[in-house]
Design an enzyme around this catalytic site. Sequence first.
Site, mmCIF file in Angstrom:
data_model
loop_
_atom_site.group_PDB
_atom_site.id
_atom_site.type_symbol
_atom_site.label_atom_id
_atom_site.label_comp_id
_atom_site.label_asym_id
_atom_site.label_seq_id
_atom_site.Cartn_x
_atom_site.Cartn_y
_atom_site.Cartn_z
ATOM 1 N N LYS A 109 -7.153 8.995 -1.493
ATOM 2 C CA LYS A 109 -7.938 8.109 -2.193
ATOM 3 C C LYS A 109 -8.997 8.683 -2.875
ATOM 4 O O LYS A 109 -9.573 9.535 -2.454
ATOM 5 C CB LYS A 109 -8.425 6.748 -1.650
ATOM 6 C CG LYS A 109 -8.331 5.598 -2.432
ATOM 7 C CD LYS A 109 -7.107 4.888 -2.657
ATOM 8 C CE LYS A 109 -6.974 3.688 -3.544
ATOM 9 N NZ LYS A 109 -5.720 2.809 -3.501
HETATM 10 P P1 NAD Z 1 -7.422 -3.947 -11.559
HETATM 11 O O1 NAD Z 1 -8.717 -3.231 -11.706
HETATM 12 O O2 NAD Z 1 -6.506 -4.111 -12.412
HETATM 13 O O3 NAD Z 1 -7.894 -5.549 -11.161
HETATM 14 C C1 NAD Z 1 -8.900 -5.987 -10.354
HETATM 15 C C2 NAD Z 1 -9.099 -7.421 -10.443
HETATM 16 O O4 NAD Z 1 -9.951 -8.034 -9.660
HETATM 17 C C3 NAD Z 1 -9.837 -7.928 -11.829
HETATM 18 O O5 NAD Z 1 -9.062 -9.108 -12.444
HETATM 19 C C4 NAD Z 1 -11.175 -8.351 -11.444
HETATM 20 O O6 NAD Z 1 -11.928 -9.141 -12.481
HETATM 21 C C5 NAD Z 1 -10.864 -8.909 -10.285
HETATM 22 N N1 NAD Z 1 -12.050 -8.969 -9.286
HETATM 23 C C6 NAD Z 1 -12.844 -8.183 -9.145
HETATM 24 N N2 NAD Z 1 -14.055 -8.739 -8.135
HETATM 25 C C7 NAD Z 1 -13.590 -10.015 -8.184
HETATM 26 C C8 NAD Z 1 -14.077 -11.251 -7.171
HETATM 27 N N3 NAD Z 1 -15.069 -10.855 -6.385
HETATM 28 N N4 NAD Z 1 -13.341 -12.012 -7.165
HETATM 29 C C9 NAD Z 1 -12.238 -12.455 -7.560
HETATM 30 N N5 NAD Z 1 -11.730 -11.407 -8.730
HETATM 31 C C10 NAD Z 1 -12.360 -10.171 -8.611
HETATM 32 O O7 NAD Z 1 -7.316 -3.626 -9.962
HETATM 33 P P2 NAD Z 1 -5.855 -3.671 -9.374
HETATM 34 O O8 NAD Z 1 -4.828 -2.503 -9.722
HETATM 35 O O9 NAD Z 1 -4.983 -4.970 -9.524
HETATM 36 O O10 NAD Z 1 -6.433 -3.442 -7.553
HETATM 37 C C11 NAD Z 1 -6.581 -4.685 -6.988
HETATM 38 C C12 NAD Z 1 -6.265 -4.651 -5.616
HETATM 39 O O11 NAD Z 1 -5.194 -4.034 -5.286
HETATM 40 C C13 NAD Z 1 -7.358 -3.455 -5.020
HETATM 41 O O12 NAD Z 1 -7.631 -3.872 -3.671
HETATM 42 C C14 NAD Z 1 -6.370 -2.376 -5.077
HETATM 43 O O13 NAD Z 1 -6.897 -1.158 -4.249
HETATM 44 C C15 NAD Z 1 -5.074 -2.739 -4.525
HETATM 45 N N6 NAD Z 1 -3.892 -2.236 -4.905
HETATM 46 C C16 NAD Z 1 -3.587 -1.753 -6.196
HETATM 47 C C17 NAD Z 1 -2.359 -1.079 -6.505
HETATM 48 C C18 NAD Z 1 -1.964 -0.846 -7.726
HETATM 49 O O14 NAD Z 1 -0.809 -0.096 -7.964
HETATM 50 N N7 NAD Z 1 -3.072 -1.023 -9.047
HETATM 51 C C19 NAD Z 1 -1.629 -0.826 -5.611
HETATM 52 C C20 NAD Z 1 -1.929 -1.335 -4.104
HETATM 53 C C21 NAD Z 1 -3.015 -1.757 -4.031
#
Ligand code: NAD
Length: 419
Positions: A109
């Site tokens: 990561k």
């Molecule tokens: P992203 O940046 O696209 O979106 C994150 C979202 O969370 C945004 O809408 C943001 O406004 C919101 N957010 C942030 N703080 C918040 C809070 N306190 N309360 C409510 N909403 C909040 O990120 P993503 O890619 O969607 O990732 C989200 C999660 O999923 C992370 O934990 C990431 O590690 C995990 N993840 C992502 C992927 C991927 O393919 N993108 C894969 C596996 C896991």
Amino acid sequence: MSTAVREVSVFGDAIQYFNEAAANLEIEEGMRRILTHPSRQVIVSIPFQRDNGEIEVYTGYRVQYNFTRGPAKGGIRYHPGVTLDEVTALAFWMTWKCATVDIPFGGGKGGVTCDPNVLSLGELERITRRYAAELVEIVGPDKDVPAPDVGTNPQTMAWFMDTYSMHVRQSMPGVVTGKPLEIGGSRGRVEATGRGVMLVTAAQLATEKRTLKGQRIVVQGFGNVGSVAAMLLQEHGATIVGISDVTGGYHNEKGIDVKSAIAYAQEHHSLDGFRGGERISNAQTLELPCDILVPAALEKQLTGENAARVQARLVVEGANGPTTPEADHVLHSRGITVVPDILANAGGVTVSYFEWAQDRMGYFWKESEVNERLKDILEHNFEAIHSMSKARNVTLRTAAYMTAIDRVVKSLKIRGVYA
Ligand code: NAD
């Protein structure tokens, strides 16, 4: 260093889950020691020029937690809260996630401590290119393959891939996944994590002789994972009664129109001002009455403090590490099933694996083929983990960790320890 002396941190919490699962397996202490230490942690300074000409220096990280089953694999996060501890925990989870779905990667990561919302596109490009340049020696299709995470997207991956390719003097699409289609991305990758959340939710419901139809679902976080998960869950008959992003939550008992919420968020860069539901706080969102709660924002959202107030009967972890070990115990004691992150959000890395394989073949699949193979891998591994949880009388999380740890330990033993 013994894991017992680690301070309570994101990585410290993550290690607790490992220890709980490892206690159910007969693993030698030496193996345990290896697997509770990151292989490599890199910290880089990222000098870059602001649009006003000023030079600033940000800090970037890349942690390559484990290489036993293949190159390190894991996203790059741009967020003000990024620390070495957090990146290490995320790399640790990637190790178990890749093993949970049995794909040939280790765990990695990366992250840059910055707020992408206040940086211009040009500034983000310069930061990304310098960060990529700093990592040139340690990343690569056979070494470590980054992907998008919070605050990064396919454009970030394109800049990373281009910078790396310039340095090694050949086009190397396989150095990152989650790229735009035009430069070697995979069909279905953008939706893959949300699609996986939908698929494992349906798989869990099937074990309860239920379907998605009529389930009332709350989704926290409306980025790549949360918005796609909400849309696909709704398409399969669920009612999305609550959504949220960093600006706050929105509640509508009759159901939020997810497509219009996505259109709103795209136009306004957040849900702030969205009129499709009653405005509530982020904390209230997690405690709304519903059948299923999907935390899909950041880690440590369900804690020992609020877990007692969760009203869902099923939690499906779209985010990485959204539930602290303390909250996990509270939810378990209340009979709330948790589908763990390393299984629930593994759709993204699974299609990243497909993308990496397609890049190496130079032959690209149809979206239907990607989605079918994704469904196959997630359902097959869900079934194995669900059966283990029943047979060993452990939670799905412990069963997923046990499956993953067992796979990594077997590979490690076959390779042998170069000590
Ligand atoms: P992203 O940046 O696209 O979106 C994150 C979202 O969370 C945004 O809408 C943001 O406004 C919101 N957010 C942030 N703080 C918040 C809070 N306190 N309360 C409510 N909403 C909040 O990120 P993503 O890619 O969607 O990732 C989200 C999660 O999923 C992370 O934990 C990431 O590690 C995990 N993840 C992502 C992927 C991927 O393919 N993108 C894969 C596996 C896991």
